[in-house]
Design a protein around this motif. Structure first.
Motif, PDB file in Angstrom:
ATOM      1  N   VAL A  70       0.824  -1.204   0.000  1.00  0.00           N
ATOM      2  CA  VAL A  70       0.000   0.000   0.000  1.00  0.00           C
ATOM      3  C   VAL A  70       0.864   1.263   0.000  1.00  0.00           C
ATOM      4  CG1 VAL A  70      -1.679   1.336   1.323  1.00  0.00           C
ATOM      5  CG2 VAL A  70      -1.964  -1.127   1.091  1.00  0.00           C
ATOM      6  N   ASP A  71       1.834   1.321   0.889  1.00  0.00           N
ATOM      7  CA  ASP A  71       2.639   2.531   1.061  1.00  0.00           C
ATOM      8  C   ASP A  71       3.667   2.690  -0.063  1.00  0.00           C
ATOM      9  OD1 ASP A  71       1.417   3.220   3.550  1.00  0.00           O
ATOM     10  OD2 ASP A  71       2.582   1.603   4.472  1.00  0.00           O
ATOM     11  N   PHE A  72       3.831   3.921  -0.564  1.00  0.00           N
ATOM     12  CA  PHE A  72       4.746   4.176  -1.669  1.00  0.00           C
ATOM     13  C   PHE A  72       6.194   3.885  -1.285  1.00  0.00           C
ATOM     14  CE2 PHE A  72       5.002   8.108   0.689  1.00  0.00           C
ATOM     15  CZ  PHE A  72       6.311   8.503   0.542  1.00  0.00           C
ATOM     16  N   TRP A  73       6.543   4.014  -0.017  1.00  0.00           N
ATOM     17  CA  TRP A  73       7.918   3.797   0.421  1.00  0.00           C
ATOM     18  C   TRP A  73       8.200   2.323   0.717  1.00  0.00           C
ATOM     19  CZ3 TRP A  73       7.149   1.587   5.063  1.00  0.00           C
ATOM     20  CH2 TRP A  73       6.021   1.956   5.789  1.00  0.00           C
ATOM     21  N   ASP A  74       7.167   1.499   0.676  1.00  0.00           N
ATOM     22  CA  ASP A  74       7.298   0.074   0.960  1.00  0.00           C
ATOM     23  C   ASP A  74       7.504  -0.660  -0.371  1.00  0.00           C
ATOM     24  OD1 ASP A  74       7.301  -2.288   2.329  1.00  0.00           O
ATOM     25  OD2 ASP A  74       5.273  -2.090   3.128  1.00  0.00           O
ATOM     26  N   PRO A  75       8.681  -1.247  -0.607  1.00  0.00           N
ATOM     27  CA  PRO A  75       8.946  -1.858  -1.920  1.00  0.00           C
ATOM     28  C   PRO A  75       8.061  -3.075  -2.186  1.00  0.00           C
ATOM     29  CG  PRO A  75      10.689  -2.416  -0.384  1.00  0.00           C
ATOM     30  CD  PRO A  75       9.796  -1.430   0.319  1.00  0.00           C
ATOM     31  N   ASP A  76       7.623  -3.224  -3.429  1.00  0.00           N
ATOM     32  CA  ASP A  76       6.866  -4.405  -3.814  1.00  0.00           C
ATOM     33  C   ASP A  76       7.803  -5.614  -3.799  1.00  0.00           C
ATOM     34  OD1 ASP A  76       4.742  -2.702  -4.162  1.00  0.00           O
ATOM     35  OD2 ASP A  76       4.889  -2.650  -6.340  1.00  0.00           O
ATOM     36  N   VAL A  77       7.227  -6.793  -3.628  1.00  0.00           N
ATOM     37  CA  VAL A  77       8.023  -8.009  -3.501  1.00  0.00           C
ATOM     38  C   VAL A  77       7.680  -8.955  -4.646  1.00  0.00           C
ATOM     39  CG1 VAL A  77       8.548  -9.984  -2.026  1.00  0.00           C
ATOM     40  CG2 VAL A  77       7.986  -7.781  -0.993  1.00  0.00           C
ATOM     41  N   ARG A  78       8.710  -9.487  -5.307  1.00  0.00           N
ATOM     42  CA  ARG A  78       8.509 -10.501  -6.347  1.00  0.00           C
ATOM     43  C   ARG A  78       9.429 -11.667  -6.041  1.00  0.00           C
ATOM     44  NH1 ARG A  78       9.668 -12.843 -11.226  1.00  0.00           N
ATOM     45  NH2 ARG A  78       7.969 -12.905 -12.741  1.00  0.00           N
ATOM     46  N   ASP A  79       8.890 -12.877  -6.147  1.00  0.00           N
ATOM     47  CA  ASP A  79       9.678 -14.073  -5.873  1.00  0.00           C
ATOM     48  C   ASP A  79       9.257 -15.177  -6.834  1.00  0.00           C
ATOM     49  OD1 ASP A  79      11.557 -15.661  -4.687  1.00  0.00           O
ATOM     50  OD2 ASP A  79      10.392 -16.082  -2.889  1.00  0.00           O
ATOM     51  N   THR A  80      10.135 -16.140  -7.032  1.00  0.00           N
ATOM     52  CA  THR A  80       9.837 -17.278  -7.888  1.00  0.00           C
ATOM     53  C   THR A  80      10.240 -18.568  -7.202  1.00  0.00           C
ATOM     54  OG1 THR A  80      11.988 -17.184  -8.979  1.00  0.00           O
ATOM     55  CG2 THR A  80      10.205 -15.959 -10.026  1.00  0.00           C
ATOM     56  N   ALA A  81       9.674 -19.669  -7.666  1.00  0.00           N
ATOM     57  CA  ALA A  81      10.046 -20.996  -7.175  1.00  0.00           C
ATOM     58  C   ALA A  81       9.773 -22.007  -8.273  1.00  0.00           C
ATOM     59  CB  ALA A  81       9.253 -21.355  -5.919  1.00  0.00           C
ATOM     60  N   VAL A  82      10.664 -22.987  -8.394  1.00  0.00           N
ATOM     61  CA  VAL A  82      10.449 -24.078  -9.341  1.00  0.00           C
ATOM     62  C   VAL A  82       9.517 -25.081  -8.672  1.00  0.00           C
ATOM     63  CG1 VAL A  82      11.526 -25.963 -10.618  1.00  0.00           C
ATOM     64  CG2 VAL A  82      12.680 -23.749 -10.436  1.00  0.00           C
ATOM     65  N   VAL A  83       8.431 -25.418  -9.368  1.00  0.00           N
ATOM     66  CA  VAL A  83       7.442 -26.360  -8.839  1.00  0.00           C
ATOM     67  C   VAL A  83       7.507 -27.623  -9.690  1.00  0.00           C
ATOM     68  CG1 VAL A  83       5.029 -26.701  -8.215  1.00  0.00           C
ATOM     69  CG2 VAL A  83       5.992 -24.397  -8.222  1.00  0.00           C
ATOM     70  N   GLN A  84       7.818 -28.738  -9.053  1.00  0.00           N
ATOM     71  CA  GLN A  84       7.904 -29.997  -9.775  1.00  0.00           C
ATOM     72  C   GLN A  84       6.524 -30.453 -10.202  1.00  0.00           C
ATOM     73  OE1 GLN A  84       9.967 -32.677  -7.187  1.00  0.00           O
ATOM     74  NE2 GLN A  84      11.970 -31.812  -7.666  1.00  0.00           N
ATOM     75  N   ASN A  85       6.459 -31.221 -11.263  1.00  0.00           N
ATOM     76  CA  ASN A  85       5.196 -31.744 -11.756  1.00  0.00           C
ATOM     77  C   ASN A  85       4.495 -32.566 -10.668  1.00  0.00           C
ATOM     78  OD1 ASN A  85       3.162 -32.415 -13.669  1.00  0.00           O
ATOM     79  ND2 ASN A  85       4.118 -34.414 -13.888  1.00  0.00           N
ATOM     80  N   GLY A  86       3.226 -32.301 -10.463  1.00  0.00           N
ATOM     81  CA  GLY A  86       2.429 -33.037  -9.477  1.00  0.00           C
ATOM     82  C   GLY A  86       2.583 -32.547  -8.055  1.00  0.00           C
ATOM     83  N   SER A  87       3.250 -31.425  -7.848  1.00  0.00           N
ATOM     84  CA  SER A  87       3.439 -30.931  -6.487  1.00  0.00           C
ATOM     85  C   SER A  87       2.928 -29.495  -6.332  1.00  0.00           C
ATOM     86  CB  SER A  87       4.908 -31.007  -6.074  1.00  0.00           C
ATOM     87  OG  SER A  87       5.689 -30.164  -6.882  1.00  0.00           O
ATOM     88  N   THR A  88       2.899 -29.043  -5.087  1.00  0.00           N
ATOM     89  CA  THR A  88       2.415 -27.718  -4.734  1.00  0.00           C
ATOM     90  C   THR A  88       3.534 -26.934  -4.055  1.00  0.00           C
ATOM     91  OG1 THR A  88       0.202 -28.602  -4.399  1.00  0.00           O
ATOM     92  CG2 THR A  88       0.652 -26.462  -3.434  1.00  0.00           C
ATOM     93  N   ALA A  89       3.624 -25.658  -4.348  1.00  0.00           N
ATOM     94  CA  ALA A  89       4.590 -24.781  -3.685  1.00  0.00           C
ATOM     95  C   ALA A  89       3.843 -23.588  -3.108  1.00  0.00           C
ATOM     96  CB  ALA A  89       5.647 -24.299  -4.662  1.00  0.00           C
TER      97      ALA A  89
END
Length: 107
Positions: A70-89
């Protein structure tokens, strides 16, 4: 007039395709094992943005999360993860203040 019709048709087709690519967990369970169903569910938990992504593409895929603060001074967060076939992350990101929105998807 024709240009508007073509644009509206293209937008309608795009919306239809996007809707066809994402399914709910219940629909994925019902359809089972087609090899093309995957989904991400997002939610906000206080100052945390969270996503649970299930992969049933038939191969490993990379899921991403984007937490907008919400706050302009608070940086947005982006992350990634490799998800194997048939699984949940589960992917998470937090803000110092409040979370405005959470988005997730596949690369």
């Amino acid at each position: 007039m024709r240009t508007r019709t073509r644009i509206a048709s293209a937008l309608g087709a795009s919306a239809l395709m996007i809707g066809a690519l994402s399914v709910s967990p219940a629909q994925a369970t019902e359809q089972g094992g087609t090899g093309t169903q995957a989904y991400c569910q997002t939610w906000i938990d206080g100052a945390w943005g969270k996503a649970s992504c299930y992969n049933n593409f038939g191969y490993d895929r990379t899921a991403w999360i984007l937490v907008t603060c919400v706050d302009f001074w608070d940086p947005d967060v982006r992350d990634t993860a490799v998800v194997q076939n048939g699984s949940t992350a589960t992917l998470t990101g937090n803000c110092w203040g409040a979370v405005q929105k959470v988005e997730a998807g596949w690369e």
